[in-house]
Design an enzyme around this catalytic site. Structure first.
Site, PDB file in Angstrom:
ATOM      1  N   ALA A  21      79.589 -19.135  41.992  1.00  0.00           N
ATOM      2  CA  ALA A  21      78.731 -18.232  41.225  1.00  0.00           C
ATOM      3  C   ALA A  21      79.138 -18.213  39.744  1.00  0.00           C
ATOM      4  O   ALA A  21      78.283 -18.132  38.858  1.00  0.00           O
ATOM      5  CB  ALA A  21      78.798 -16.824  41.815  1.00  0.00           C
ATOM      6  N   GLN A  80      74.759  -5.938  47.638  1.00  0.00           N
ATOM      7  CA  GLN A  80      75.338  -5.546  48.923  1.00  0.00           C
ATOM      8  C   GLN A  80      76.797  -5.149  48.736  1.00  0.00           C
ATOM      9  O   GLN A  80      77.426  -4.651  49.667  1.00  0.00           O
ATOM     10  CB  GLN A  80      75.270  -6.730  49.900  1.00  0.00           C
ATOM     11  CG  GLN A  80      73.846  -7.191  50.187  1.00  0.00           C
ATOM     12  CD  GLN A  80      73.823  -8.473  51.000  1.00  0.00           C
ATOM     13  OE1 GLN A  80      74.322  -9.517  50.561  1.00  0.00           O
ATOM     14  NE2 GLN A  80      73.252  -8.420  52.171  1.00  0.00           N
ATOM     15  N   ASN A  81      77.320  -5.381  47.545  1.00  0.00           N
ATOM     16  CA  ASN A  81      78.738  -5.143  47.302  1.00  0.00           C
ATOM     17  C   ASN A  81      78.993  -3.668  46.997  1.00  0.00           C
ATOM     18  O   ASN A  81      78.175  -3.001  46.372  1.00  0.00           O
ATOM     19  CB  ASN A  81      79.230  -6.005  46.135  1.00  0.00           C
ATOM     20  CG  ASN A  81      79.051  -7.486  46.428  1.00  0.00           C
ATOM     21  OD1 ASN A  81      79.060  -7.892  47.583  1.00  0.00           O
ATOM     22  ND2 ASN A  81      78.866  -8.277  45.386  1.00  0.00           N
ATOM     23  N   CYS A 129      80.075  14.118  50.555  1.00  0.00           N
ATOM     24  CA  CYS A 129      80.472  15.310  51.318  1.00  0.00           C
ATOM     25  C   CYS A 129      79.526  15.515  52.490  1.00  0.00           C
ATOM     26  O   CYS A 129      78.324  15.673  52.311  1.00  0.00           O
ATOM     27  CB  CYS A 129      80.486  16.540  50.423  1.00  0.00           C
ATOM     28  SG  CYS A 129      80.941  18.030  51.335  1.00  0.00           S
ATOM     29  N   THR A 133      75.273 -14.797  48.875  1.00  0.00           N
ATOM     30  CA  THR A 133      75.106 -14.118  50.157  1.00  0.00           C
ATOM     31  C   THR A 133      74.461 -15.078  51.147  1.00  0.00           C
ATOM     32  O   THR A 133      73.642 -15.908  50.773  1.00  0.00           O
ATOM     33  CB  THR A 133      74.275 -12.828  50.002  1.00  0.00           C
ATOM     34  OG1 THR A 133      73.999 -12.291  51.296  1.00  0.00           O
ATOM     35  CG2 THR A 133      72.971 -13.053  49.275  1.00  0.00           C
ATOM     36  N   CYS A 189      86.043  18.980  48.640  1.00  0.00           N
ATOM     37  CA  CYS A 189      84.847  18.598  47.890  1.00  0.00           C
ATOM     38  C   CYS A 189      84.775  19.440  46.618  1.00  0.00           C
ATOM     39  O   CYS A 189      84.838  20.669  46.685  1.00  0.00           O
ATOM     40  CB  CYS A 189      83.609  18.836  48.760  1.00  0.00           C
ATOM     41  SG  CYS A 189      82.051  18.745  47.847  1.00  0.00           S
ATOM     42  N   HIS A 231      74.377  -0.834  49.951  1.00  0.00           N
ATOM     43  CA  HIS A 231      75.374  -0.522  50.979  1.00  0.00           C
ATOM     44  C   HIS A 231      76.381   0.520  50.515  1.00  0.00           C
ATOM     45  O   HIS A 231      77.470   0.630  51.075  1.00  0.00           O
ATOM     46  CB  HIS A 231      76.103  -1.800  51.420  1.00  0.00           C
ATOM     47  CG  HIS A 231      75.236  -2.725  52.226  1.00  0.00           C
ATOM     48  ND1 HIS A 231      75.529  -4.048  52.434  1.00  0.00           N
ATOM     49  CD2 HIS A 231      74.050  -2.511  52.870  1.00  0.00           C
ATOM     50  CE1 HIS A 231      74.573  -4.611  53.176  1.00  0.00           C
ATOM     51  NE2 HIS A 231      73.667  -3.702  53.445  1.00  0.00           N
TER      52      HIS A 231
END
Ligand SMILES: [Zn+2]
Length: 233
Positions: free
Chosen positions: A219, A91-92, A117, A176, A136, A109
């Site tokens: 962790a 999720q990082n 772009c 998490t 771009c 994510h």
């Protein structure tokens, strides 16, 4: 560990927090004094693109300044030495798994070091700023946004994640809370597919109920110990 052929790992903010990377706090939804809805939604980007770009320019700099920790390094070792199936779903938005050496990583994510772009749909590795509206590299238009899945947007590569969960013998959630969907559904999906489920987290989470086993602690200590068990020392 006998009989384990396919592992799916979900990592969250807790693993990067030990590298000094902050995220939205669960209790008040604040990140560096910003509310989620002011910097991490498509509506916020339409309303105040400068605020959002400045916020993610700072996050990008934070990522570049951070270093992988013992938990990232242990998962990279697992990636290198475990010859079964492995998918590290994170999720990082930082690249600390990759910088530690892991390759089988999926960023559900999005990625802080990627620019997307909106004109031509190209994605580019990005380490500079976006506030100054750079062009771009693919189409030349000034239409780059952070390649981040904002609240209200669909996480990336969900089909791939659910495919891996359906094959998993072991599902491990690291750092998490497990309280936010769709990630909260992963443990249930893995369980219904017959996988063992393990949680490594600083404290018991709202999702703990679903896990066969919960180990509590940092962790940086729990993950190297667990990887040692899987690899047999
Ligand atoms: Zn473009």
């Amino acid at each position: 560990m006998d009989g384990i052929r396919n592992i799916v790992i979900l990592t969250g903010a807790g693993i990067s927090a030990e590298s000094g990377i902050r995220t939205f706090r669960a209790d008040d939804g604040l990140w560096e004094d910003h509310q989620v809805e002011d910097v991490a939604t498509p509506q916020a980007f339409r309303r105040d693109p400068e605020l959002v770009q400045r916020f993610y320019d700072t996050r990008r700099a934070d990522i570049l300044a951070a270093e992988p920790n013992a938990a990232h390094r242990a998962l990279a070792r697992l990636d290198r030495e475990f010859d079964g199936g492995l998918l590290i779903v994170t999720q990082n938005i930082d690249d600390l798994h990759e910088r530690a050496g892991a390759t089988r990583v999926l960023h559900m994510h999005g990625e802080g070091l990627s620019a997307w772009c909106m004109a031509c749909d190209a994605r580019h590795r990005w380490t500079g700023t976006l506030l100054d509206e750079p062009s771009c590299p693919a189409c030349g238009k000034q239409a780059l946004r952070p390649d981040i899945v904002w609240f209200g947007e669909m996480p990336y590569r969900m089909d791939e994640i659910f495919g891996a969960l359906a094959r998993a013998d072991l599902f491990v959630s690291i750092g998490t809370s497990g309280a936010v969907y769709p990630a909260a559904g992963f443990v249930q999906q893995a369980k219904s597919a017959g996988a063992r489920t393990l949680e490594l987290n600083l404290e018991r989470s709202q999702g703990s109920y679903w896990f066969d086993e919960s180990r509590l602690g940092p962790a940086g200590e729990l993950v190297p110990a667990w990887v040692g068990e899987v690899l047999g020392g």
